[in-house]
Design an enzyme around this catalytic site. Structure first.
Site, mmCIF file in Angstrom:
data_model
loop_
_atom_site.group_PDB
_atom_site.id
_atom_site.type_symbol
_atom_site.label_atom_id
_atom_site.label_comp_id
_atom_site.label_asym_id
_atom_site.label_seq_id
_atom_site.Cartn_x
_atom_site.Cartn_y
_atom_site.Cartn_z
ATOM 1 N N ASP A 107 0.822 -1.214 0.000
ATOM 2 C CA ASP A 107 0.000 0.000 0.000
ATOM 3 C C ASP A 107 0.853 1.259 0.000
ATOM 4 O O ASP A 107 0.403 2.317 -0.440
ATOM 5 C CB ASP A 107 -0.897 0.062 1.247
ATOM 6 N N ASP A 195 -3.105 5.204 -2.659
ATOM 7 C CA ASP A 195 -2.379 4.077 -2.094
ATOM 8 C C ASP A 195 -1.667 3.387 -3.256
ATOM 9 O O ASP A 195 -2.248 3.240 -4.349
ATOM 10 C CB ASP A 195 -3.337 3.080 -1.436
ATOM 11 N N HIS A 244 -7.965 -0.657 -3.327
ATOM 12 C CA HIS A 244 -6.851 -1.439 -3.884
ATOM 13 C C HIS A 244 -7.326 -2.337 -5.022
ATOM 14 O O HIS A 244 -8.376 -2.955 -4.950
ATOM 15 C CB HIS A 244 -6.132 -2.257 -2.817
ATOM 16 N N ASP A 246 -5.783 -5.034 -6.089
ATOM 17 C CA ASP A 246 -5.169 -6.354 -6.128
ATOM 18 C C ASP A 246 -6.021 -7.505 -5.579
ATOM 19 O O ASP A 246 -5.513 -8.617 -5.403
ATOM 20 C CB ASP A 246 -3.759 -6.329 -5.499
ATOM 21 N N ARG A 263 -16.786 -7.819 -9.662
ATOM 22 C CA ARG A 263 -16.262 -6.466 -9.922
ATOM 23 C C ARG A 263 -15.665 -6.443 -11.321
ATOM 24 O O ARG A 263 -14.445 -6.271 -11.502
ATOM 25 C CB ARG A 263 -15.156 -6.123 -8.916
ATOM 26 N N SER A 297 -10.503 -6.720 4.909
ATOM 27 C CA SER A 297 -10.630 -7.058 3.487
ATOM 28 C C SER A 297 -11.734 -8.074 3.272
ATOM 29 O O SER A 297 -12.215 -8.701 4.211
ATOM 30 C CB SER A 297 -9.308 -7.598 2.956
ATOM 31 N N SER A 298 -12.088 -8.275 2.035
ATOM 32 C CA SER A 298 -13.166 -9.206 1.691
ATOM 33 C C SER A 298 -12.597 -10.608 1.459
ATOM 34 O O SER A 298 -11.377 -10.819 1.456
ATOM 35 C CB SER A 298 -13.853 -8.716 0.408
ATOM 36 N N CYS A 350 -0.541 -7.998 -1.016
ATOM 37 C CA CYS A 350 -0.501 -6.842 -0.096
ATOM 38 C C CYS A 350 0.710 -6.900 0.826
ATOM 39 O O CYS A 350 1.305 -5.861 1.151
ATOM 40 C CB CYS A 350 -1.729 -6.841 0.808
HETATM 41 O O1 DAV Z 1 -11.488 -7.119 -1.593
HETATM 42 O O2 DAV Z 1 -11.322 -6.230 0.364
HETATM 43 C C1 DAV Z 1 -8.509 -5.962 -0.414
HETATM 44 C C2 DAV Z 1 -7.235 -5.380 -0.960
HETATM 45 C C3 DAV Z 1 -6.279 -5.184 0.107
HETATM 46 N N1 DAV Z 1 -5.028 -4.641 -0.384
HETATM 47 C C4 DAV Z 1 -10.926 -6.378 -0.793
HETATM 48 C C5 DAV Z 1 -9.680 -5.644 -1.253
#
Ligand code: DAV
Length: 376
Positions: A107, A195, A244, A246, A263, A297-298, A350
């Protein structure tokens, strides 16, 4: 003297990388930027302070294991020097009561060729995070006569940098998605904010996600700062928390990208890739229905992989569907357990920042008639 810093993309053979550390990590108190990212029903809301020590130790064990695997494959690994993050940040423009972590270097540090740029991040709690990497950057500067050490203009992060009452009431998922589609984010265009993990480097083309952590002014800065590059603003309408690129749009080798099926890149932007012979495939489903506890994060960290070269990729150990897909796409998969590190700031991509990848600057998009849609 040695050449230490060189990286133009995320897939050429990786030789030298920084891997983060979880020591002293904190959950930051709410602030204009973070309150937008932490889901309304998350237990992280309303509680902040040092993360439980046993979770720090577990994350560090998995980070150390990643280092071991990389070193066994001949990749040189450096580590940051974490600060005592449980301390306030006080500037002429704001005060917040704690900092965050040195777990996701991706980041903070953006490598473009022989340059490493300290990003202009939008979270107040991350204002000093680059200091954890200063010992390394000093070393690279001393040893590599071609290393360019840069810092994007430091944002002030005053109240003028954020929209206020942006989420003063609980808003629905539909409304969040609508805001993403309308490119209506919490940050204003007062100053340059980005970021590093919002910037996808593909040789001469930089694809930058406009979202909660990166604004249009940042893209304008990239465009002026790197006139020899093509800068593209990309936006992924299906993402309620666009932060982000990634876990959304991840290249595996020249010509191949996996895209989060929730997405999708809009059709008119996809055309750029297809016209230049790139294949964009939907990423496999994550193996989990929830992220681990206290994670920002997801579940799509499933696709947040670390590519070691055009044929080799590190994927999280429990993400069996993603591993299977990588295998079918012709990649050799190295599975590594990493979920204990997720809460500290993300997945395998990350948790790392490129120092050296073999390979030169290339143009992967020779048909540059992009139209208006993606050019800033
Ligand atoms: O899908 O929450 C997380 C990316 C963290 N660098 C997400 C994105």
């Amino acid at each position: 003297m040695a050449k230490i810093v060189n990286s133009w993309n995320d897939f050429d053979p990786l030789k030298h990388v920084i891997v983060g550390r979880a020591d002293h990590s904190c959950i930051p108190p709410e602030e204009p930027a973070t309150s937008e990212k932490v889901p309304i029903d998350s237990p992280m809301r309303g509680s902040w302070g040092p993360r439980p020590l046993e979770t720090v130790e577990k994350a560090n064990a998995q980070l150390d294991n990643l280092v071991k695997v990389l070193e066994e494959r001949g990749v040189k690994v450096d580590r940051p020097t974490p600060l005592q993050w449980n301390a306030p940040v006080i500037t002429p423009d704001f005060r917040t009561d704690s900092m965050m972590t040195a777990m996701p270097p991706r980041d903070v540090l953006l490598t473009i060729g022989n340059e490493i740029i300290e990003a202009a991040m939008s979270f107040r709690c991350r204002f000093w995070e680059y200091l954890a990497y200063r010992p390394l950057l000093e070393e690279y500067f001393n040893e590599d006569p071609e290393f360019l050490w840069s810092q994007a203009p430091r944002p002030r992060l005053s109240d003028a940098s954020y929209k206020h009452n942006y989420y003063d009431e609980q808003i629905s998922l539909e409304e969040r998605l609508e805001r993403t589609a309308n490119k209506d984010f919490v940050t204003t265009e007062k100053e340059i904010l980005f970021d590093a993990a919002d910037v996808l480097r593909l040789g001469k083309d930089l694809f930058i996600q406009h979202g909660l952590t990166t604004n249009r002014k940042a893209m304008e800065w990239f465009k002026r700062r790197y006139p020899e590059f093509r800068v593209h603003a990309v936006n992924f309408p299906g993402d309620p928390y666009p932060i982000h690129i990634d876990a959304t749009f991840v290249p595996l080798r020249p010509g191949l990208i996996i895209n989060n099926p929730h997405r999708r890149l809009p059709d008119e932007q996809r055309a750029i890739f297809e016209k230049n012979g790139w294949e964009i495939v939907d990423a496999a489903q994550p193996a989990h229905s929830e992220p681990p506890p206290l994670c920002y994060s997801s579940v799509w960290l499933s696709m947040n992989c670390l590519v070691l070269d055009h044929k080799t990729v590190i994927v999280e150990g429990s993400e069996v569907y993603q591993q299977e897909q990588m295998d079918k796409l012709g990649m050799n998969v190295i599975p590594i357990d990493f979920r204990d590190a997720y809460p500290f700031g993300g997945g395998l991509h990350c948790a790392t920042a490129d120092v050296y990848r073999e390979g030169e600057l290339q143009s992967y998009f020779d048909d540059v008639d992009f139209g208006d849609v993606t050019l800033v």
